[in-house]
Design an enzyme around this catalytic site. Structure first.
Site, PDB file in Angstrom:
ATOM      1  N   SER A  86       0.825  -1.210   0.000  1.00 30.34           N
ATOM      2  CA  SER A  86       0.000   0.000   0.000  1.00 30.34           C
ATOM      3  C   SER A  86       0.860   1.260   0.000  1.00 30.34           C
ATOM      4  O   SER A  86       0.413   2.324  -0.421  1.00 30.34           O
ATOM      5  CB  SER A  86      -0.945   0.012   1.199  1.00 30.34           C
ATOM      6  OG  SER A  86      -0.218   0.034   2.417  1.00 30.34           O
ATOM      7  N   GLN A 107     -11.239  -3.879 -22.141  1.00 26.34           N
ATOM      8  CA  GLN A 107     -10.428  -4.723 -21.265  1.00 26.34           C
ATOM      9  C   GLN A 107      -9.834  -3.910 -20.121  1.00 26.34           C
ATOM     10  O   GLN A 107      -9.739  -4.390 -18.982  1.00 26.34           O
ATOM     11  CB  GLN A 107      -9.318  -5.388 -22.075  1.00 26.34           C
ATOM     12  CG  GLN A 107      -9.823  -6.417 -23.074  1.00 26.34           C
ATOM     13  CD  GLN A 107      -8.722  -6.943 -23.965  1.00 26.34           C
ATOM     14  OE1 GLN A 107      -7.809  -6.217 -24.357  1.00 26.34           O
ATOM     15  NE2 GLN A 107      -8.801  -8.217 -24.308  1.00 26.34           N
ATOM     16  N   ARG A 112      -9.277  -2.280 -11.607  1.00 27.72           N
ATOM     17  CA  ARG A 112      -9.743  -1.297 -10.640  1.00 27.72           C
ATOM     18  C   ARG A 112      -8.659  -0.276 -10.305  1.00 27.72           C
ATOM     19  O   ARG A 112      -7.473  -0.534 -10.435  1.00 27.72           O
ATOM     20  CB  ARG A 112     -10.211  -2.007  -9.357  1.00 27.72           C
ATOM     21  CG  ARG A 112     -11.334  -3.005  -9.608  1.00 27.72           C
ATOM     22  CD  ARG A 112     -12.590  -2.296 -10.178  1.00 27.72           C
ATOM     23  NE  ARG A 112     -13.681  -3.221 -10.396  1.00 27.72           N
ATOM     24  CZ  ARG A 112     -14.011  -3.685 -11.599  1.00 27.72           C
ATOM     25  NH1 ARG A 112     -13.334  -3.332 -12.666  1.00 27.72           N
ATOM     26  NH2 ARG A 112     -15.026  -4.523 -11.734  1.00 27.72           N
ATOM     27  N   SER A 120     -14.156  10.653 -27.057  1.00 24.25           N
ATOM     28  CA  SER A 120     -15.574  10.343 -27.190  1.00 24.25           C
ATOM     29  C   SER A 120     -15.972  10.129 -28.644  1.00 24.25           C
ATOM     30  O   SER A 120     -15.630  10.933 -29.518  1.00 24.25           O
ATOM     31  CB  SER A 120     -16.406  11.489 -26.606  1.00 24.25           C
ATOM     32  OG  SER A 120     -17.777  11.306 -26.875  1.00 24.25           O
ATOM     33  N   GLN A 121     -16.706   9.049 -28.895  1.00 28.40           N
ATOM     34  CA  GLN A 121     -17.290   8.844 -30.226  1.00 28.40           C
ATOM     35  C   GLN A 121     -18.607   9.599 -30.361  1.00 28.40           C
ATOM     36  O   GLN A 121     -19.192   9.624 -31.438  1.00 28.40           O
ATOM     37  CB  GLN A 121     -17.518   7.352 -30.484  1.00 28.40           C
ATOM     38  CG  GLN A 121     -16.247   6.560 -30.700  1.00 28.40           C
ATOM     39  CD  GLN A 121     -16.527   5.105 -30.998  1.00 28.40           C
ATOM     40  OE1 GLN A 121     -17.590   4.569 -30.671  1.00 28.40           O
ATOM     41  NE2 GLN A 121     -15.562   4.430 -31.613  1.00 28.40           N
ATOM     42  N   ARG A 209       1.157   0.693  -7.237  1.00 26.64           N
ATOM     43  CA  ARG A 209       0.653  -0.621  -6.842  1.00 26.64           C
ATOM     44  C   ARG A 209      -0.328  -1.151  -7.885  1.00 26.64           C
ATOM     45  O   ARG A 209      -0.250  -2.319  -8.290  1.00 26.64           O
ATOM     46  CB  ARG A 209      -0.045  -0.525  -5.481  1.00 26.64           C
ATOM     47  CG  ARG A 209      -0.630  -1.846  -5.004  1.00 26.64           C
ATOM     48  CD  ARG A 209      -1.369  -1.669  -3.693  1.00 26.64           C
ATOM     49  NE  ARG A 209      -1.890  -2.933  -3.194  1.00 26.64           N
ATOM     50  CZ  ARG A 209      -2.562  -3.057  -2.059  1.00 26.64           C
ATOM     51  NH1 ARG A 209      -2.795  -2.000  -1.305  1.00 26.64           N
ATOM     52  NH2 ARG A 209      -3.012  -4.230  -1.673  1.00 26.64           N
ATOM     53  N   ARG A 218      -1.307  -8.766 -17.256  1.00 28.28           N
ATOM     54  CA  ARG A 218      -1.368  -8.576 -18.706  1.00 28.28           C
ATOM     55  C   ARG A 218      -0.033  -8.720 -19.417  1.00 28.28           C
ATOM     56  O   ARG A 218       0.039  -8.549 -20.641  1.00 28.28           O
ATOM     57  CB  ARG A 218      -1.927  -7.173 -19.000  1.00 28.28           C
ATOM     58  CG  ARG A 218      -3.334  -6.938 -18.457  1.00 28.28           C
ATOM     59  CD  ARG A 218      -4.369  -7.825 -19.140  1.00 28.28           C
ATOM     60  NE  ARG A 218      -5.728  -7.469 -18.729  1.00 28.28           N
ATOM     61  CZ  ARG A 218      -6.831  -7.944 -19.280  1.00 28.28           C
ATOM     62  NH1 ARG A 218      -6.741  -8.826 -20.262  1.00 28.28           N
ATOM     63  NH2 ARG A 218      -8.028  -7.574 -18.852  1.00 28.28           N
TER      64      ARG A 218
END
Length: 253
Positions: A86, A107, A112, A120-121, A209, A218
């Site tokens: 932390s 993805q 989080r 923006s589209q 972190r 990933r």
């Protein structure tokens, strides 16, 4: 894909002036912040005085655990190895991520404690006659690898290659977007036909972190899709460019 580190946590100018007369060692600012956070948990000294009172001990001496780096590196290894990660949340990095697919964006949202600002589209128009010049798109490696494979697409023996099919679909979607716009459909509704392959731009911020957890899930060898693995490697390389002391954290299994 283009990944650039555009900001990261630094010591304030006023704090650096406060400690400059006491500092007799070279230090990385993010490492100094991490040391302050870690020692705050165990030291009787106030956080504002830890670097002045304890910095020389940790940054000015070699690691006593027989490994590389300074005593500060030894402390970082000990604390994070015991699960007290932390303390790394005080270090933040912000990236400009350009030319990635909307599929990758989806993805990313599964992770989080990352913050996003995404092109923006709805407000950016992707018609051929707009400033964007139309939507750009990502071509997956499996499409590129099989681009010359011939596919029969009807009972008359007509054929197209995989590459032709993919490019034709993208062109048809662009044409459909343009035609809908001409027919009075708003840009925010035209976006409904844009594919997952359409590219977007993202500003992403995360604490160390969280970014380490993202990378561990990933990175190559974890079974993630190629594009998000490439992003994970890009984020890692940009962090290490400014914080070489973190290399070992990304190399952990």
């Amino acid at each position: 894909m283009n990944v650039q580190l555009i900001a990261y946590t630094q010591l304030s100018d006023s704090f650096k002036k406060q400690i400059q007369s006491d500092i007799q060692f070279e230090y990385n600012e993010r490492a100094a912040i991490a040391l302050t956070a870690i020692r705050t948990c165990y030291s009787p000294n106030p956080p504002s005085e830890i670097l002045s009172l304890e910095g020389n001990k940790y940054f000015g001496n070699k690691a006593t655990d027989g490994k590389s780096g300074t005593e500060a590196d030894r402390l970082f290894r000990h604390i994070t190895g015991s699960g007290h990660s932390s303390t790394l949340e005080h270090l933040n990095y912000t990236f400009a991520i350009e030319g990635v697919s909307r599929a990758l964006m989806g993805q990313l949202t599964r992770h989080r404690h990352l913050s996003f600002s995404i092109q923006s589209q709805r407000y950016v128009r992707f018609g051929s006659e707009d400033r964007s010049g139309g939507f750009a798109y990502v071509t997956p490696p499996s499409v590129e690898k099989n681009k010359d494979v011939v596919v029969n697409y009807n009972d008359f023996g007509d054929t197209e290659t995989v590459g032709e099919i993919y490019e034709t679909l993208m062109k048809r979607l662009q044409s459909g977007y343009d035609d809908l716009r001409k027919g009075g459909v708003t840009a925010e509704d035209c976006r409904s036909i844009l594919p997952n392959a359409a590219t977007t731009n993202i500003v992403l911020t995360g604490n160390l972190r969280t970014l380490l957890e993202f990378y561990n899930k990933r990175k190559p060898g974890k079974g993630a899709q190629y594009e998000i693995t490439e992003l994970a490697e890009g984020i890692k390389s940009k962090i290490i460019e400014v914080d070489e002391w973190l290399t070992a954290y990304f190399e952990e299994k």
